[in-house]
Write a protein that holds these residues in place. Structure first.
Motif, PDB file in Angstrom:
ATOM      1  N   ASP B 132     -11.759  -0.626 -15.472  1.00  0.00           N
ATOM      2  CA  ASP B 132     -10.743   0.179 -14.789  1.00  0.00           C
ATOM      3  C   ASP B 132     -11.146   0.470 -13.350  1.00  0.00           C
ATOM      4  N   GLU B 133     -12.448   0.613 -13.107  1.00  0.00           N
ATOM      5  CA  GLU B 133     -12.880   0.843 -11.724  1.00  0.00           C
ATOM      6  C   GLU B 133     -12.577  -0.381 -10.874  1.00  0.00           C
ATOM      7  N   ARG B 134     -12.824  -1.564 -11.426  1.00  0.00           N
ATOM      8  CA  ARG B 134     -12.537  -2.771 -10.653  1.00  0.00           C
ATOM      9  C   ARG B 134     -11.055  -2.876 -10.374  1.00  0.00           C
ATOM     10  N   GLY B 135     -10.246  -2.512 -11.366  1.00  0.00           N
ATOM     11  CA  GLY B 135      -8.795  -2.533 -11.170  1.00  0.00           C
ATOM     12  C   GLY B 135      -8.403  -1.614 -10.027  1.00  0.00           C
ATOM     13  N   VAL B 136      -8.883  -0.375 -10.082  1.00  0.00           N
ATOM     14  CA  VAL B 136      -8.555   0.593  -9.035  1.00  0.00           C
ATOM     15  C   VAL B 136      -9.013   0.069  -7.677  1.00  0.00           C
ATOM     16  N   SER B 137     -10.232  -0.477  -7.639  1.00  0.00           N
ATOM     17  CA  SER B 137     -10.755  -0.968  -6.366  1.00  0.00           C
ATOM     18  C   SER B 137      -9.899  -2.097  -5.805  1.00  0.00           C
ATOM     19  N   LEU B 138      -9.465  -2.974  -6.696  1.00  0.00           N
ATOM     20  CA  LEU B 138      -8.663  -4.109  -6.228  1.00  0.00           C
ATOM     21  C   LEU B 138      -7.325  -3.618  -5.679  1.00  0.00           C
ATOM     22  N   VAL B 139      -6.707  -2.666  -6.395  1.00  0.00           N
ATOM     23  CA  VAL B 139      -5.429  -2.127  -5.932  1.00  0.00           C
ATOM     24  C   VAL B 139      -5.623  -1.466  -4.565  1.00  0.00           C
ATOM     25  N   LEU B 140      -6.695  -0.700  -4.425  1.00  0.00           N
ATOM     26  CA  LEU B 140      -6.958  -0.038  -3.155  1.00  0.00           C
ATOM     27  C   LEU B 140      -7.150  -1.064  -2.048  1.00  0.00           C
ATOM     28  N   TYR B 141      -7.846  -2.133  -2.390  1.00  0.00           N
ATOM     29  CA  TYR B 141      -8.093  -3.162  -1.400  1.00  0.00           C
ATOM     30  C   TYR B 141      -6.797  -3.796  -0.951  1.00  0.00           C
ATOM     31  N   ALA B 142      -5.921  -4.052  -1.930  1.00  0.00           N
ATOM     32  CA  ALA B 142      -4.631  -4.639  -1.599  1.00  0.00           C
ATOM     33  C   ALA B 142      -3.840  -3.681  -0.717  1.00  0.00           C
ATOM     34  N   LEU B 143      -3.825  -2.399  -1.075  1.00  0.00           N
ATOM     35  CA  LEU B 143      -3.086  -1.414  -0.286  1.00  0.00           C
ATOM     36  C   LEU B 143      -3.602  -1.382   1.147  1.00  0.00           C
ATOM     37  N   TYR B 144      -4.924  -1.472   1.253  1.00  0.00           N
ATOM     38  CA  TYR B 144      -5.541  -1.394   2.567  1.00  0.00           C
ATOM     39  C   TYR B 144      -5.095  -2.558   3.442  1.00  0.00           C
ATOM     40  N   SER B 145      -4.826  -3.705   2.815  1.00  0.00           N
ATOM     41  CA  SER B 145      -4.416  -4.872   3.587  1.00  0.00           C
ATOM     42  C   SER B 145      -2.908  -4.945   3.759  1.00  0.00           C
ATOM     43  N   PHE B 146      -2.181  -4.009   3.185  1.00  0.00           N
ATOM     44  CA  PHE B 146      -0.722  -4.101   3.229  1.00  0.00           C
ATOM     45  C   PHE B 146      -0.219  -3.477   4.526  1.00  0.00           C
ATOM     46  N   PRO B 147       0.491  -4.265   5.367  1.00  0.00           N
ATOM     47  CA  PRO B 147       0.912  -3.716   6.654  1.00  0.00           C
ATOM     48  C   PRO B 147       1.894  -2.556   6.487  1.00  0.00           C
ATOM     49  N   THR B 148       1.702  -1.494   7.262  1.00  0.00           N
ATOM     50  CA  THR B 148       2.581  -0.317   7.138  1.00  0.00           C
ATOM     51  C   THR B 148       4.033  -0.659   7.409  1.00  0.00           C
ATOM     52  N   PHE B 149       4.257  -1.498   8.421  1.00  0.00           N
ATOM     53  CA  PHE B 149       5.659  -1.728   8.752  1.00  0.00           C
ATOM     54  C   PHE B 149       6.377  -2.494   7.654  1.00  0.00           C
ATOM     55  N   VAL B 150       5.654  -3.347   6.953  1.00  0.00           N
ATOM     56  CA  VAL B 150       6.278  -4.035   5.814  1.00  0.00           C
ATOM     57  C   VAL B 150       6.562  -3.021   4.713  1.00  0.00           C
ATOM     58  N   ALA B 151       5.567  -2.174   4.452  1.00  0.00           N
ATOM     59  CA  ALA B 151       5.761  -1.157   3.413  1.00  0.00           C
ATOM     60  C   ALA B 151       6.939  -0.262   3.771  1.00  0.00           C
ATOM     61  N   ALA B 152       7.025   0.133   5.048  1.00  0.00           N
ATOM     62  CA  ALA B 152       8.111   1.023   5.459  1.00  0.00           C
ATOM     63  C   ALA B 152       9.459   0.354   5.238  1.00  0.00           C
ATOM     64  N   LEU B 153       9.562  -0.898   5.636  1.00  0.00           N
ATOM     65  CA  LEU B 153      10.837  -1.592   5.459  1.00  0.00           C
ATOM     66  C   LEU B 153      11.181  -1.735   3.983  1.00  0.00           C
ATOM     67  N   LEU B 154      10.175  -2.102   3.185  1.00  0.00           N
ATOM     68  CA  LEU B 154      10.433  -2.265   1.747  1.00  0.00           C
ATOM     69  C   LEU B 154      10.891  -0.936   1.146  1.00  0.00           C
ATOM     70  N   LEU B 155      10.209   0.150   1.519  1.00  0.00           N
ATOM     71  CA  LEU B 155      10.593   1.456   0.981  1.00  0.00           C
ATOM     72  C   LEU B 155      12.008   1.803   1.412  1.00  0.00           C
ATOM     73  N   GLN B 156      12.341   1.497   2.659  1.00  0.00           N
ATOM     74  CA  GLN B 156      13.704   1.769   3.118  1.00  0.00           C
ATOM     75  C   GLN B 156      14.716   0.973   2.310  1.00  0.00           C
TER      76      GLN B 156
END
Ligand SMILES: Nc1ncnc2c1ncn2[C@@H]1O[C@H](COP(=O)(O)OP(=O)(O)OP(=O)(O)O)[C@@H](O)[C@H]1O
Ligand SMILES: [Mg+2]
Lengths: 346, 328, 354
Positions: B132-156
């Motif tokens: 589970d720690e590896r899972g959490v770490s991987l998700v965090l890593y992915a989030l860290y690489s996810f561009p904010t502007f893409v996330a903002a547009l997707l959320l919109q």
């Protein structure tokens, strides 16, 4: 039953290069108030043995088999299988530990007093003030200068010797039955070494604590220990009361170690003797007697069929009461074989 | 201590002068001026030629840029940051107006980040190596690489376009859609709903980064000898982790904290731009587009002062949490 | 001191053991392949064609306009090859890109015999003909993204090449020389750090009259070196006192030689790590700039500029999802490579594993 006993302890590291049995079947025992010296060259598994006692071996290391028995009012408990919460009461409570590296073993962000007091608070139901008072008392006991002032200082403000005194104070704060001291003086300079050893001996007499003193220095053992166990390549090769061992060493390795001691009487003139070769890495322990590739007897005893030393591995035999040796030729060894010790000019 | 602060202050002033010279020179070299820059749709921001003339003289814009800079700096020493050319307001008023909205978003994000990152980081260290720690770490890593502007547009897209008419619908733009005379409770709820998406966007990247940072420094700390000492004393796993290891990771952590000060007050240009949030970042972006020199300079000054303060704060906190370090 | 190639060989062996880092490296290699082969993957110009008895490769025009063979302009092809080739030379033949779509314009009706016009605006939903959809103007998103790969990769390498060079030079001077040189370089570093990067970039982009993608890269490089400089300074400070450096100095080596031949190779591993992470950050900055409309101007195909189109048409989700995922995966890949590198070269981690 003795206070403390290790039976057939095997601790191995599971690395990418395979299984590394750093401790491979170690047995020893200590009676109340006695001092056992555990000696051996660097890398033979002394520290791993010490860490195994309180289950402090970090991954990828693991205790695989064996038992570590500590005598308790309700009969002996096995530290290997003890539940974590009970083990925590033993750590620091009944067994105190002093480490090899005084410079890094204290937490840099807490005052010395806090760190000793923490050890007290973890094991005794007392107030912070009482714990602090106890810390001060301990600092006095280990003869630290200006204890009141030192109490509120941080480790980086102390010298190595002072830090080791703090470590000793911390290990003894809860009056444990046993102190495991893993090369407590190796990192210190010679005069400080003597002071620390004096202190340990003195405290043992006053508090009645048993000590497992780990060292690679036979001189230290001769001065402080009641009994000695010699370790080589993950195994105990010889165990005897200190006077017996120094008077009549039997295992070729012990003999080599003793001969390798600089002799203060023959100051400077005599050549320094060393044991040829090096301690094998645990990945490459020889089969049979682990010492035989470096052993003069094995070479001398070689028959056309090959020396008996190559297989099977010798057992630890009691050759006289209280004197154990792990060597096929144990009974025949009285005097060092002429070829057992090679002479080199250091 | 006093001499240390004084030295830092002097060095800081030198740095500030250098920064403002550079930015002033750059700003003045941008082609066009507030008259010619396209000012968007807002007619109130049209600058009349007369206004512009007056401003030009007031800020030395009719002269070469080094002279103009000296005039700006002179005004600054008299405590005058000047007036925005395109918004016809004192720059300080403008910044004051924008500070609230930015702090609302970045302050909320800041609290969320630290409230989540520390427990998450500790959790990850406590369970190091498990699945589970590896899972959490991987998700965090992915989030860290996810561009904010893409996330903002997707959320919109998800919460404004696809959820139109459902309970999940969130407002797309701005800070409020209610008139100022609406009841206070309703306005609070409204602003809160407008805040959700910007806050999420501003939170997740830093959250991922900080958690990983804590995890990494903890991994370093638990390898140290003093951790073994603590365990040998009989301290339990949480006590070892929190009191002994985490207390030591505070040392690099306060540096991170100090360095995040300018972002806290300055807001995020991209996020404020996407959500048309009336904050500092957007003001900065617009003032550059409008060639509104006084505002550009006022904001630059503020950012630089905050960055320097953040560094000073980090150093002071550093010596507060690490007994081995003292400010000379 | 271990031999340098021995060190890197060992690092590579350790790196190879990390599946995620290897996957990321393969992804980057794949991207590079896509970037190089872009004109053969998607385009409206033949990869190779035979026209009036000679062989041409008009697809190279996608790399540089000037590479378009002059004969096609003379014969008034106007960029539309399929029908013109057949009409003006019946003997001609051509090898076409895998996907007949242009990254810069919409394909017109019947430009490829029998193909309808590209749909525009919200009719451009992903379909069999356009797996990633088309944008407002009807340009195929897949073609745009394939050609945008070049930009994404170039941005990372060029800007970090610049930032790395500046950072290493500034940091090395400061760390090795000390004294007033160090004071000066540290102050310069601090100044650049204090100016908000995006503001600096926006202002410089405004000053340049006709910014191209190369300007963007240069600016990102010129603003992004501070972290590298600080790290290099620290490494040089540390290694300056190393015995082999003293030995080299005693042997009469000059300062430049000592810095380049003796210290730099040993300091390189820790410096490479922030450079790799910097590549990821540069890609983010470039796409962010393009997204704000401040990046390289059209017709440069940048992933960020596709996203920009989605801002005013949020219904066109495919303009967000596909380039967004592409940016994300690329940034993730570089970050993973950076982390793999860090773990493979970190001496402390190495000791811990033995
Ligand atoms: N984390 C580990 N991973 C793999 N092998 C290890 C690890 N820790 C110790 N070992 C191995 O265990 C063996 C014994 O190490 P140990 O530290 O007990 O030696 P020692 O007798 O205390 O030596 P010294 O006198 O130098 O302290 C060594 O050969 C070492 O290679
Ligand atoms: Mg040891």
């Amino acid at each position: 039953m003795p206070l403390f006993e290790i039976r057939d302890l095997v601790t191995a590291f599971h690395t990418t290069d395979g299984r590394v049995p750093a401790v491979d079947g170690v047995s020893l025992s200590i009676d109340r108030g006695r001092t056992l010296g555990l000696v051996g060259e660097s890398g033979c598994g002394k520290s791993v043995t010490a860490m195994s006692i309180l289950r402090l071996v970090a991954a990828p290391g693991r205790i695989e088999t064996g038992s570590i028995l500590l005598d308790s009012p309700a009969g002996p408990v096995d530290l290997v299988t003890l539940p974590d919460s009970d083990l925590r009461r033993v750590r620091g409570g009944r067994i105190g530990m002093i480490f090899q590296e005084p410079m890094t073993s204290l937490n840099p962000v807490f005052t010395v007093g806090d760190q000793i007091a923490e050890a007290v608070l973890l094991h005794r139901a007392c107030s912070r003030g009482a714990a602090r008072a106890r810390a001060l008392e301990m600092l006095r006991l280990v003869r630290l200068a200006d204890p009141e002032q030192r109490l509120d200082e941080y480790p980086h403000q102390l010298s190595g010797g002072m830090r080791q005194r703090v470590m000793i104070a911390m290990a003894l704060a809860c009056e444990p039955d046993l102190v495991v001291a893993d090369e407590p003086t190796t990192a210190l300079d010679v005069t400080i070494q003597a002071q620390i050893l004096d202190l340990l001996g003195d405290l043992r007499r006053r508090l009645g604590t048993a000590i497992l003193l780990i060292t690679h220095d036979l001189g230290v053992v001769a001065e402080t220990c009641d009994e000695v166990a010699v370790m080589y390549a993950g195994r105990i090769v010889e165990r005897a009361p200190a006077d017996v061992l120094f008077a009549r060493p039997l295992h070729p390795y012990t003999i080599g170690l003793l001969a390798a001691r600089p002799d203060p009487d023959a100051a400077g003139r005599a050549p320094l003797r060393t044991i040829p070769g090096m301690v094998p890495a645990p990945q490459r322990f020889p089969v049979g007697c682990r010492f035989h590739p470096r052993c003069g007897h094995a070479r001398a005893a070689a028959t056309p069929e090959g020396p008996a030393c190559e297989a099977p591995a010798p057992e630890l035999l009691e050759v006289e009461p209280g004197h154990f040796v792990r060597c096929h030729y144990a009974e025949r060894l009285g005097e060092p074989h002429p070829a057992a010790v090679e002479v080199r000019f250091a | 201590m006093a001499t240390y602060l004084l030295r830092r202050l002097l060095l800081g002033c030198v740095t500030l002068v250098a920064i403002t010279v550079v930015v002033y020179g750059l700003a003045r070299s941008m082609p066009g001026n507030p008259l010619t820059a396209q000012l968007g749709e807002d007619p109130s921001r049209k600058v009349s030629a007369a206004d512009y003339e007056r401003m030009q003289r007031a800020y030395g814009l009719d002269r070469s840029w080094p002279e103009g800079y000296l005039q700006w700096a002179g005004n600054l020493l008299r405590g005058d940051l000047g007036r925005s050319i395109t918004r016809k307001q004192p720059v300080t008023t403008l910044i004051g107006e924008r500070l609230g909205p930015t702090l609302l978003v970045s302050g909320t994000a800041f609290l969320l980040i630290w409230m989540l990152a520390i427990p998450l980081g500790l959790y990850a260290s406590a369970r190091a190596g498990t699945v589970d720690e590896r899972g959490v770490s991987l998700v965090l890593y992915a989030l860290y690489s996810f561009p904010t502007f893409v996330a903002a547009l997707l959320l919109q897209i998800v919460f404004s376009v696809w959820s139109k008419g459902t309970a999940w619908e969130l407002p797309l733009f701005g800070m409020t859609s209610l008139p100022p005379d609406a009841p206070l409770a309703a306005r609070i709820v409204d602003v809160a709903r407008h805040m959700i998406l910007p806050v999420v966007c501003q939170t997740y990247v830093s959250l991922a980064y900080d958690t990983r940072f804590i995890r990494a420094t903890m991994a370093e700390a638990v390898r140290q000898d003093y951790i073994r000492t603590a365990r040998a004393k009989g301290a339990g796993p949480w006590r070892v982790l929190v009191r002994h290891a985490f207390r030591n990771t505070l040392i690099p952590l306060v540096t991170l904290l100090g360095l995040s000060l300018p972002a806290l007050v300055g807001g995020s240009i991209i996020i404020e731009q996407i959500f048309t949030w009336p904050g500092m970042g957007r003001l900065f972006f617009e003032s550059i587009r409008e060639r509104d020199y006084p505002t550009i300079m006022g904001l630059t000054l503020m950012f630089s002062v905050l960055t320097l303060l953040g560094q000073l704060l980090a150093d002071l906190l550093y010596s507060a949490v690490d007994p081995r370090v003292s400010v000379e | 001191m271990a031999a340098v190639d021995g060190f890197w060989g060992q690092a590579w062996r350790r790196y190879r053991r990390r599946p995620l880092a290897m996957a990321a490296l393969l992804f980057v290699v794949g991207l590079a392949a896509v970037a190089v082969l872009a004109p053969a993957i998607a385009g409206t110009k033949p990869v190779v064609c035979r026209y009036k008895g000679r062989l041409y490769a008009p697809c190279l025009a996608y790399f540089d306009r000037r590479l378009e063979p002059a004969i096609f302009a003379k014969d008034k092809f106007r960029g539309s090859y399929p029908r013109n080739l057949a009409a003006k030379d019946p003997q001609s033949w051509a090898i076409w890109p895998l996907v007949f779509q242009d990254p810069y314009r919409a394909v017109r009706a019947d430009e490829w015999p029998g193909r309808p016009e590209n749909p525009a605006m919200d009719k451009g939903v992903p379909s069999r003909a356009h797996p990633f959809g088309t944008d407002q103007a009807g340009v195929d998103v897949f073609a745009k993204m394939v050609h945008g790969t070049t930009v994404a990769l170039l941005v990372g390498f060029v800007s970090m090449g610049i930032a790395g060079t500046i950072g290493i030079v500034v940091g090395a001077l400061g760390g090795y020389c000390g004294g007033w040189v160090d004071a000066l370089t540290s102050r310069i570093t601090e100044i650049v750090m204090c100016v908000p990067t995006l503001v600096l970039i926006l202002a410089i982009m405004a000053i340049i009259e006709k910014p191209t993608i190369w300007h963007t890269m240069a600016i990102i490089g010129f603003t992004g070196w501070t972290g590298i400089a600080r790290l290099t300074r620290g490494e040089f400070l540390r290694l300056k006192g190393a015995e082999y450096v003293t030995a080299a100095r005693a042997a009469g080596a000059g300062p430049v030689r000592i810095m380049l031949r003796h210290i730099l190779p040993n300091a390189l591993a820790p410096i490479l790590v922030p450079i790799t992470f910097g590549i990821a950050a540069a890609i983010l900055v470039e796409s962010g700039l393009s997204f704000l409309g401040f990046g390289s101007p059209p017709p440069t195909a940048s992933w960020g500029s596709i996203l920009n189109g989605a801002r005013s048409n949020l219904g066109m989700w495919w303009l967000v999802v596909f380039p967004g995922v592409a940016i994300f995966l690329t940034v993730l890949a570089y970050n993973l490579v950076g982390e793999g590198l860090q773990e493979a070269t970190d001496p402390r981690l190495r000791e811990a594993r033995k």
